[in-house]
Enzyme design. Structure first.
Site, PDB file in Angstrom:
ATOM      1  CE1 TYR A  48     -32.706  -4.379  26.257  1.00 20.47           C
ATOM      2  CE2 TYR A  48     -32.297  -2.198  26.843  1.00 20.47           C
ATOM      3  CZ  TYR A  48     -32.852  -3.270  27.491  1.00 20.47           C
ATOM      4  OH  TYR A  48     -32.314  -3.294  28.951  1.00 20.47           O
ATOM      5  CG  HIS A 111     -29.889  -7.687  30.496  1.00 19.33           C
ATOM      6  ND1 HIS A 111     -29.281  -7.254  29.388  1.00 19.33           N
ATOM      7  CD2 HIS A 111     -30.962  -7.528  31.041  1.00 19.33           C
ATOM      8  CE1 HIS A 111     -30.481  -6.556  28.871  1.00 19.33           C
ATOM      9  NE2 HIS A 111     -31.540  -6.525  29.915  1.00 19.33           N
TER      10      HIS A 111
END
Length: 291
Positions: A48, A111
């Protein structure tokens, strides 16, 4: 705030704050606001590009409230470009902890199931867990095949699988497998990018309950045992999203919402097909913040 117990005994809040696609300069204020409004679960990722902002926001929130780091449940994730090499994963986590201004996270996740890399990455997570840099470890976006393969190689079972889940997509095979293996399910995009907030079924139930459409959707998920991490930069909306423990949906209402299933991933999800394609792995070694 109600909690669920992970398969290692750790208690995890059932509602938290997601910060996907939040710019770095906005993240610190957003996270501080959440902490000041009694949020304890904060979910971020290296991908992010805003871990530093999360760390700053946590520090500000703790200073404003007098709370301690141990009052929070902080989650981050292993970046895809760091996967596949034990030492690279370990070094990356040290850097991520520094950005987050902490010496441990409560939950560390892989992830994405990067083809031919996630088993090596998982070995690093197991040692990170043993060393106390993570109180729990898990995965994101793993389907039944990925999980089966991982469990065949793992010494420690994942404690969490974070998947896309909302009334529009249910991933029933993955959900059933995780429930059978006592792997806690966590929903990203629990409000489906707001696509059902105007839906007549959701709104009918919301009116009957005296709640908002978003609260109804989140309640539908937590009644199935999910952890949810809706995103909001506004204090009032944060409070609303967390205020879902004073009502319940009956069986008919649960089924009405379940009938909205279209079993469609988010449009951008298709960009991650490389996760099962050995020829496409290196096509996505992107910079943090790319998605």
């Amino acid at each position: 705030m109600e909690k669920v117990k992970l398969n290692n005994g750790l208690a995890m809040p059932q509602v938290g704050l997601g910060v996907w696609k939040v710019p770095l300069d906005v993240t610190a204020k957003m996270v501080a606001t959440a902490v000041e409004n009694d949020y304890t679960l904060i979910d971020t990722a290296k991908q992010y590009g805003n871990e530093q902002g999360v760390g700053q926001g946590i520090a500000a929130g703790l200073a404003a409230t007098g709370k301690s780091r141990d009052d929070l449940f902080l989650t981050t994730k292993i970046f895809n470009g760091d996967q596949g090499d034990y030492d690279r994963v370990r070094n990356a986590v040290n850097q991520q902890l520094a950005a987050l201004q902490t010496d441990y996270v409560d939950l560390l996740l892989l992830h994405w199931p990067v083809f031919n890399r996630y088993n090596t990455s998982w070995k690093a997570l197991e040692d990170i867990y043993r060393d106390g840099q993570a109180k729990a470890i898990g995965v994101c976006n793993f389907n039944v095949d990925h999980l089966t393969n991982l469990l065949d190689h793992a010494e420690i079972k994942p404690m969490v699988n974070q998947i896309e889940f909302n009334p529009r997509i249910h991933q029933p095979d993955t959900v059933a497998f995780c429930q059978g293996q006592h792997i806690q399910l966590e929903a990203w995009s629990p409000l489906g990018n707001g696509q059902l907030l105007d839906n007549p079924v959701i709104n009918k139930i919301a009116k009957a309950k005296g709640k908002s459409p978003a609260q109804v959707e989140l309640r539908w998920e937590i009644q199935q045992g999910f952890v949810v991490i809706p995103k909001s930069t506004h204090a009032a909306r944060m409070k609303e999203n967390a205020d879902i423990f004073d009502f319940s949906l009956d069986a008919d209402e649960m089924e009405e919402i379940a009938m909205l299933d279209e079993e469609k991933h988010s449009i951008w999800y298709q960009k991650f097909k490389w996760s099962g394609n050995p020829d496409g792995v290196d096509d996505y070694i992107a910079k943090p913040g790319a998605y």
